[in-house]
Design an enzyme around this catalytic site. Structure first.
Site, PDB file in Angstrom:
ATOM      1  N   GLU A  31       0.609  -1.420  -0.230  1.00  0.00           N
ATOM      2  CA  GLU A  31       0.114  -0.010   0.241  1.00  0.00           C
ATOM      3  C   GLU A  31       0.892   0.890   0.046  1.00  0.00           C
ATOM      4  O   GLU A  31       2.382   0.914   0.488  1.00  0.00           O
ATOM      5  CB  GLU A  31      -0.868  -0.019   1.292  1.00  0.00           C
ATOM      6  CG  GLU A  31      -0.216   0.010   2.684  1.00  0.00           C
ATOM      7  CD  GLU A  31      -0.861   1.018   3.796  1.00  0.00           C
ATOM      8  OE1 GLU A  31      -0.857   1.765   3.072  1.00  0.00           O
ATOM      9  OE2 GLU A  31      -0.943  -0.077   4.715  1.00  0.00           O
ATOM     10  N   LYS A  92      -5.368  10.876   1.103  1.00  0.00           N
ATOM     11  CA  LYS A  92      -5.461   9.552   1.440  1.00  0.00           C
ATOM     12  C   LYS A  92      -6.336   8.971   0.880  1.00  0.00           C
ATOM     13  O   LYS A  92      -7.890   9.515   0.682  1.00  0.00           O
ATOM     14  CB  LYS A  92      -5.599   9.427   2.643  1.00  0.00           C
ATOM     15  CG  LYS A  92      -5.305   8.247   3.986  1.00  0.00           C
ATOM     16  CD  LYS A  92      -6.315   8.423   5.583  1.00  0.00           C
ATOM     17  CE  LYS A  92      -6.589   7.207   5.904  1.00  0.00           C
ATOM     18  NZ  LYS A  92      -6.975   7.769   7.349  1.00  0.00           N
ATOM     19  N   VAL A 112      -5.099   0.484   2.991  1.00  0.00           N
ATOM     20  CA  VAL A 112      -5.406  -0.777   2.570  1.00  0.00           C
ATOM     21  C   VAL A 112      -6.740  -1.886   1.921  1.00  0.00           C
ATOM     22  O   VAL A 112      -6.557  -1.832   1.123  1.00  0.00           O
ATOM     23  CB  VAL A 112      -5.381  -1.647   3.897  1.00  0.00           C
ATOM     24  CG1 VAL A 112      -6.273  -3.195   4.066  1.00  0.00           C
ATOM     25  CG2 VAL A 112      -4.279  -1.767   4.951  1.00  0.00           C
ATOM     26  N   ASP A 142     -16.113   5.186  14.187  1.00  0.00           N
ATOM     27  CA  ASP A 142     -15.602   5.253  13.503  1.00  0.00           C
ATOM     28  C   ASP A 142     -14.869   3.978  13.116  1.00  0.00           C
ATOM     29  O   ASP A 142     -14.123   3.689  13.673  1.00  0.00           O
ATOM     30  CB  ASP A 142     -14.316   6.287  14.143  1.00  0.00           C
ATOM     31  CG  ASP A 142     -13.411   6.799  12.817  1.00  0.00           C
ATOM     32  OD1 ASP A 142     -13.831   5.771  12.365  1.00  0.00           O
ATOM     33  OD2 ASP A 142     -12.507   8.272  13.030  1.00  0.00           O
ATOM     34  N   SER A 144     -13.469   1.957   9.911  1.00  0.00           N
ATOM     35  CA  SER A 144     -11.909   2.168   8.889  1.00  0.00           C
ATOM     36  C   SER A 144     -12.375   1.025   8.169  1.00  0.00           C
ATOM     37  O   SER A 144     -13.609   0.016   8.263  1.00  0.00           O
ATOM     38  CB  SER A 144     -10.410   1.356   9.479  1.00  0.00           C
ATOM     39  OG  SER A 144     -10.544   1.444   8.459  1.00  0.00           O
ATOM     40  N   ALA A 145     -12.649   1.753   6.757  1.00  0.00           N
ATOM     41  CA  ALA A 145     -13.096   0.641   5.059  1.00  0.00           C
ATOM     42  C   ALA A 145     -12.217   0.079   4.988  1.00  0.00           C
ATOM     43  O   ALA A 145     -12.575  -1.330   4.336  1.00  0.00           O
ATOM     44  CB  ALA A 145     -12.959   2.320   4.425  1.00  0.00           C
ATOM     45  N   ASP A 146     -11.329  -0.230   5.935  1.00  0.00           N
ATOM     46  CA  ASP A 146     -10.437  -1.083   5.651  1.00  0.00           C
ATOM     47  C   ASP A 146     -11.062  -3.358   6.156  1.00  0.00           C
ATOM     48  O   ASP A 146     -10.881  -3.689   5.730  1.00  0.00           O
ATOM     49  CB  ASP A 146      -9.155  -1.830   6.371  1.00  0.00           C
ATOM     50  CG  ASP A 146      -8.276  -0.847   6.542  1.00  0.00           C
ATOM     51  OD1 ASP A 146      -8.350  -0.039   5.263  1.00  0.00           O
ATOM     52  OD2 ASP A 146      -6.951  -0.246   7.341  1.00  0.00           O
ATOM     53  N   LYS A 163      -2.885  -1.154  15.719  1.00  0.00           N
ATOM     54  CA  LYS A 163      -2.282  -0.916  16.925  1.00  0.00           C
ATOM     55  C   LYS A 163      -3.358  -0.703  17.361  1.00  0.00           C
ATOM     56  O   LYS A 163      -4.630  -0.593  18.005  1.00  0.00           O
ATOM     57  CB  LYS A 163      -2.274   0.748  16.444  1.00  0.00           C
ATOM     58  CG  LYS A 163      -0.801   0.862  15.612  1.00  0.00           C
ATOM     59  CD  LYS A 163      -0.050   2.006  15.975  1.00  0.00           C
ATOM     60  CE  LYS A 163       0.957   2.459  15.015  1.00  0.00           C
ATOM     61  NZ  LYS A 163       0.933   2.441  13.118  1.00  0.00           N
TER      62      LYS A 163
HETATM   63  N1  PSU Z   1      -2.064   1.857  10.898  1.00  0.00           N
HETATM   64  C1  PSU Z   1      -1.223   1.699  10.577  1.00  0.00           C
HETATM   65  N2  PSU Z   1       0.361   2.544   9.888  1.00  0.00           N
HETATM   66  C2  PSU Z   1      -0.804   2.686   8.850  1.00  0.00           C
HETATM   67  C3  PSU Z   1      -2.396   2.637   8.856  1.00  0.00           C
HETATM   68  C4  PSU Z   1      -2.741   2.600  10.279  1.00  0.00           C
HETATM   69  O1  PSU Z   1      -0.408   0.809  11.681  1.00  0.00           O
HETATM   70  O2  PSU Z   1      -0.052   3.721   7.718  1.00  0.00           O
HETATM   71  C5  PSU Z   1      -3.047   3.535   7.235  1.00  0.00           C
HETATM   72  C6  PSU Z   1      -3.519   2.414   6.569  1.00  0.00           C
HETATM   73  O3  PSU Z   1      -2.993   2.961   5.023  1.00  0.00           O
HETATM   74  C7  PSU Z   1      -4.986   1.755   6.866  1.00  0.00           C
HETATM   75  C8  PSU Z   1      -4.883   3.274   7.294  1.00  0.00           C
HETATM   76  O4  PSU Z   1      -5.050   1.297   5.807  1.00  0.00           O
HETATM   77  O5  PSU Z   1      -4.549   4.101   7.664  1.00  0.00           O
HETATM   78  C9  PSU Z   1      -6.192   3.251   8.105  1.00  0.00           C
HETATM   79  O6  PSU Z   1      -7.093   4.422   7.795  1.00  0.00           O
HETATM   80  P1  PSU Z   1      -9.075   5.049   8.120  1.00  0.00           P
HETATM   81  O7  PSU Z   1      -8.665   4.761   9.749  1.00  0.00           O
HETATM   82  O8  PSU Z   1      -9.165   6.254   7.993  1.00  0.00           O
HETATM   83  O9  PSU Z   1      -9.407   4.016   7.411  1.00  0.00           O
HETATM   84 MN    MN Z   2     -12.366   6.140  10.230  1.00  0.00          MN
END
Ligand code: PSU
Ligand code: MN
Length: 312
Positions: A31, A92, A112, A142, A144-146, A163
């Site tokens: 990614e 992003k 991701v 909240d 994540s879309a992951d 994390k």
């Molecule tokens: N967690 C990490 N390092 C990162 C990310 C997550 O430890 O760089 C990044 C990844 O690209 C992940 C994104 O897909 O943050 C998730 O962001 P959000 O929570 O806004 O979906």
């Molecule tokens: Mn988010």
């Protein structure tokens, strides 16, 4: 009046990725959000190049994914990696951002979720990253879309867990509800990124690439679709002590709350704050786990070829 569509909905593959695929050789996706938003310059560029080398050393071809000038790109050259690493204002791009950045011909670093979707469209089965997004602590809405991407898109994602800035029990509950298998690679516990354990169990432990590939293949062969999460703990010598981490996370979360940081800005904000608070140690752990995941992903990608029967 005629109208010409300004974009292609097909990913554009780097020649080395095309060659590998035509020869039925394993390819591993990487990614780009971690390059543009997860690590500081120049560590981000060095790490991006290093991960590609690790994958090559394991006998697979790396394909770093991003959106450049509105094109879905699979495999980048050094100048393109450098551009992503140096630029301060790269968008992003998660799933919901893809149509925007493509239609507007813009540049974006893929999360991701967006990387999985592009990898799947390119026919890549295995993807290595650091940590996935999840359910945020204190903000259970909240998500994540992951996570929904893991539920719907056929790609195996190798990571070091998530994390503990996230709510790990809720993240695992989410994955269970949506039927995403969580495979511990050499571990019985879900790792917490900087630290090797979270006290939370995985669904199964495997100790070889082949055993992981067999489960991934079975998920797709059964017609279940969707993703598989493979979690490998940070190498012991680079892991951070759990106590110090909890303190750093509490401080980072308090700062986010105080400054009203929400939405897509929250993850990069927390990552940067924790890097500040822990100093170099968190960066070293981050790099070590990324390299470890890249190597494991390459081995699993090779084993996938064995299971499917294209590599003897
Ligand atoms: N967690 C990490 N390092 C990162 C990310 C997550 O430890 O760089 C990044 C990844 O690209 C992940 C994104 O897909 O943050 C998730 O962001 P959000 O929570 O806004 O979906
Ligand atoms: Mn988010």
């Amino acid at each position: 009046m005629t109208y010409t569509l300004k974009y292609s909905n097909r990913p554009v593959l780097h020649p080395q990725v095309v060659n590998a695929m035509t020869a039925n050789q394993p390819v591993v996706a990487l990614e780009s959000t971690l390059i543009a938003h997860g690590l500081p310059y120049p560590t981000n560029l060095e790490t991006a190049l290093r991960l590609e080398d690790v994958i090559r050393a394991e006998g697979a071809t790396p394909a770093t994914i991003a959106v450049l000038s509105g094109q879905l790109r699979v495999g980048l050259n050094k100048a393109e990696l450098e551009y992503l690493a140096r630029s301060k204002n790269i968008r992003k791009v998660s799933r919901r951002d893809l149509p925007i950045v493509v239609a507007q011909g813009g540049d974006g670093a893929t999360t991701v979720a967006a990387t999985m979707w592009i990898a799947a469209r390119a026919g890549i089965d295995v993807f290595a990253t650091g940590g996935i997004g999840g359910v945020h602590r204190g903000y259970p809405f909240d998500v994540s879309a992951d996570l929904p991407e893991l539920a719907r898109t056929e790609v195996a994602v190798v990571c070091a867990g998530a994390k503990s800035i996230l709510d790990l029990p809720r993240t695992l509950e989410w994955l269970e509800t949506w039927g995403v298998p969580v495979i511990g690679y050499g571990t019985d516990e879900f790792p917490a990124f900087y630290t090797r354990s979270s006290g939370l169990p995985v669904d199964v432990r495997v100790d070889t690439p082949l055993a992981a590939a067999e489960i991934i293949h079975a998920r797709w062969d059964l017609g279940l679709g969707g993703g598989v999460l493979i979690v490998a703990p940070v190498p012991a010598e680079a892991a951070l002590p759990a106590e110090g981490m909890e303190e750093a996370i509490t401080q980072a979360l308090a700062a986010a709350e105080e400054q009203g940081i929400r939405g897509k800005a929250l993850t990069p904000f927390l990552l940067a704050r924790i890097a500040e608070i822990t100093g170099g140690a968190s960066l070293r752990a981050n790099i070590a786990l990324l390299e470890n995941n890249a190597a494991i992903a390459a081995r699993i990608a090779r084993a996938m070829g064995q299971v499917i029967g294209v590599i003897k």
